[in-house]
Design an enzyme around this catalytic site. Sequence first.
Site, PDB file in Angstrom:
ATOM      1  N   TYR A   1       0.802  -1.223   0.000  1.00 15.42           N
ATOM      2  CA  TYR A   1       0.000   0.000   0.000  1.00 15.42           C
ATOM      3  C   TYR A   1       0.838   1.277   0.000  1.00 15.42           C
ATOM      4  CZ  TYR A   1      -3.823  -3.119   1.389  1.00 15.42           C
ATOM      5  OH  TYR A   1      -4.754  -4.117   1.432  1.00 15.42           O
TER       6      TYR A   1
ATOM      7  N   HIS B   1      -4.500   6.008  -1.758  1.00 15.64           N
ATOM      8  CA  HIS B   1      -5.178   5.978  -0.462  1.00 15.64           C
ATOM      9  C   HIS B   1      -4.211   6.303   0.678  1.00 15.64           C
ATOM     10  CE1 HIS B   1      -9.018   5.307   1.281  1.00 15.64           C
ATOM     11  NE2 HIS B   1      -8.833   4.100   1.772  1.00 15.64           N
TER      12      HIS B   1
ATOM     13  N   ASN C   1     -10.100   1.500   8.167  1.00 16.22           N
ATOM     14  CA  ASN C   1     -11.433   1.433   8.774  1.00 16.22           C
ATOM     15  C   ASN C   1     -11.420   1.526  10.288  1.00 16.22           C
ATOM     16  OD1 ASN C   1     -12.082   0.983   6.126  1.00 16.22           O
ATOM     17  ND2 ASN C   1     -12.912  -1.059   6.428  1.00 16.22           N
TER      18      ASN C   1
ATOM     19  N   ASP D   1      -6.834  11.247   1.547  1.00 15.08           N
ATOM     20  CA  ASP D   1      -7.082  11.275   0.115  1.00 15.08           C
ATOM     21  C   ASP D   1      -8.513  11.691  -0.171  1.00 15.08           C
ATOM     22  OD1 ASP D   1      -7.730   8.647   1.329  1.00 15.08           O
ATOM     23  OD2 ASP D   1      -8.437   8.143  -0.683  1.00 15.08           O
TER      24      ASP D   1
ATOM     25  N   ASN E   1     -14.111   5.759   5.014  1.00  9.19           N
ATOM     26  CA  ASN E   1     -14.177   4.922   6.215  1.00  9.19           C
ATOM     27  C   ASN E   1     -13.215   5.370   7.306  1.00  9.19           C
ATOM     28  OD1 ASN E   1     -16.219   3.309   5.179  1.00  9.19           O
ATOM     29  ND2 ASN E   1     -14.784   1.898   4.219  1.00  9.19           N
TER      30      ASN E   1
END
Length: 198
Positions: free
Chosen positions: A28, A33, A79, A104, A125
């Site tokens: 990631y 994100h 989340n 983001d 989230n």
Amino acid sequence: MRLLWRRGERASSLDLLVVGLGNPGREYARTRHNVGWMVLDELAQRHGASWRGKFDGKLAELRLDGHRVALLKPETYMNESGRSVAAAAKFFKVEPDAVLVVHDEGDFDLGRLQARQGGGLAGHNGLRSIAQHLGTQEFLRLRVGVGRPERGDRRSLADYVLSNFEPHDDAEAIAARAVDAIETLDAEGLDRTQAEFN
């Protein structure tokens, strides 16, 4: 008093808690994100701050213009970001209006910035989790535009934000400009930051 919040009227040991949203894991690291983490990494590097594990995340502390600032990268996955943020806010005794969340924004063109206090959660989230754990949506935000899939790109927005920035996107320049906005917010307040960067 140049800032939106009033320093010196609280028992807080901190002037500003800056939270960058992202997901842990090498896969990631360069995704859209994770732009919040990229911004905080740039801010820490610019001011020579180092990271340590705390509050289910990575924490760095530094001084900006004489103000004590903590940077937090929750490692709870997006989340559950609120668990980490609430723990840090409680430890430092900061009110929600002294928490700045960098995240983001798929509804904004690539690189567009918007500083604001409060507002909706826009299906994000990470923001939803933070609002739940802080008990309010009235925290500061710095929304960093990552764009949307271009015409002909069949990816959903969710898949798009979890894909890497392209080299021509110049993610480093986007992060550097966002850091400029954070430094302006700390030094000159929200109104000035909005006038200069929104």
